[in-house]
Write an enzyme that holds these catalytic residues in place. Structure first.
Site, mmCIF file in Angstrom:
data_model
loop_
_atom_site.group_PDB
_atom_site.id
_atom_site.type_symbol
_atom_site.label_atom_id
_atom_site.label_comp_id
_atom_site.label_asym_id
_atom_site.label_seq_id
_atom_site.Cartn_x
_atom_site.Cartn_y
_atom_site.Cartn_z
ATOM 1 N N GLU A 143 -8.740 -39.620 -9.527
ATOM 2 C CA GLU A 143 -7.418 -39.942 -8.980
ATOM 3 C C GLU A 143 -6.954 -41.336 -9.387
ATOM 4 O O GLU A 143 -7.638 -42.320 -9.099
ATOM 5 C CB GLU A 143 -7.451 -39.863 -7.445
ATOM 6 C CG GLU A 143 -6.107 -40.168 -6.804
ATOM 7 C CD GLU A 143 -6.164 -40.197 -5.278
ATOM 8 O OE1 GLU A 143 -5.111 -40.095 -4.649
ATOM 9 O OE2 GLU A 143 -7.279 -40.347 -4.738
ATOM 10 N N GLU A 240 -1.580 -36.459 2.832
ATOM 11 C CA GLU A 240 -2.396 -37.659 3.046
ATOM 12 C C GLU A 240 -1.488 -38.816 3.459
ATOM 13 O O GLU A 240 -1.261 -39.754 2.719
ATOM 14 C CB GLU A 240 -3.179 -38.007 1.776
ATOM 15 C CG GLU A 240 -4.283 -39.022 2.050
ATOM 16 C CD GLU A 240 -5.048 -39.420 0.799
ATOM 17 O OE1 GLU A 240 -6.264 -39.665 0.914
ATOM 18 O OE2 GLU A 240 -4.443 -39.504 -0.278
#
Length: 258
Positions: A143, A240
């Site tokens: 990520e 998130e």
């Protein structure tokens, strides 16, 4: 409409961790993700997950000393054994939770003069990890993260992440595309999605800039969701974000989409 997974590390903090699964299911989520499950035995997490009738879609491998500020060890020279042992632990949890994806956090750049050395360590670790994950039918994710939230993080842009994927050359290694991080670092999200979606294994969202619900801030999430539908994205979208005033109370954006 895309499928949404509640992130139980950021959402439902009104509840103890093992009670967040039922709370998410009660609000209509079919799946969850979280950062780390390792404070609880895998059997307890699995029982909470299955008791709520949820799917686990993502969690992170051990990140090193999180309390001391470490954000992964995948790129840290001399920490290869720790990385491998952490991966083994993550695989055990993934099997217990029937979770198909594990995020392998890159870590921080300790010294810019050693960035090339860290990059080489990162690629070698990821290649070895991907082969091990493949034996269990699992996908590894990397990520890009913005340097406002995590200063010094090794991986920051979509281009860099996809270049690493190409260099590693393993089909079960994908990019975790967090639109919150991507907007802060580089923007142009619709074009980034069009360009890179084929190599993306998971997507996450949050409002920008405060990281609250996705109906707040500068991004037009309904447009981006429609684009993902148009492009045929069939994966999950992890929510998130940090609820600004209660998790369930802030889910109007999701109810509107449904």
């Amino acid at each position: 409409m895309p499928r949404f997974a509640a992130n139980l590390s950021m959402m439902y903090n009104e509840h103890a961790f093992l009670h967040r699964f039922a709370a998410a299911a009660g609000d209509g989520f079919a799946a969850v993700e979280f950062l780390f499950p390792y404070d609880h035995p895998a059997s307890e997490v699995a029982a909470a997950l299955r008791g709520a009738g949820l799917k686990q879609v993502l969690f992170n491998a051990p990140p090193g000393d999180w309390a001391a500020g470490e954000k992964g060890v995948a790129s840290l020279p001399g920490r290869e054994r720790e990385f491998d042992e952490g991966l083994d632990k993550a695989i055990d949890y993934a099997q217990a939770l029937e979770c198909p994806r594990i995020h392998l956090m890159a870590g921080l750049v300790a010294d810019e003069s050693r960035r090339a050395e860290q990059h080489a360590t990162y690629v070698a670790n990821l290649r070895r990890a991907a082969k091990r994950l493949a034996a269990y039918g699992l996908t590894g994710l990397i990520e890009p993260i913005n340097t406002r939230d995590i200063p010094g993080f090794l991986l920051n842009t979509q281009a860099d992440a996809h270049a690493v994927i190409a260099e590693v050359g393993e089909p079960n290694l994908k990019v975790q595309m967090d639109l919150y991080h991507c907007q802060i670092v580089e923007g142009d999200l619709a074009m980034k999605i069009r360009k890179y979606l084929a190599g993306v294994g998971h997507i996450q969202i949050a409002g920008v800039p405060e990281r609250h619900e996705p109906d707040l801030g500068e991004l037009n999430h309904p447009y981006l969701f429609a684009l993902l539908d148009q492009l045929g994205y069939e994966g999950w979208i992890g929510c998130e974000y940090r609820p600004r005033a209660g998790t369930s109370e802030g889910l109007g954006w999701l109810k509107g989409l449904r």
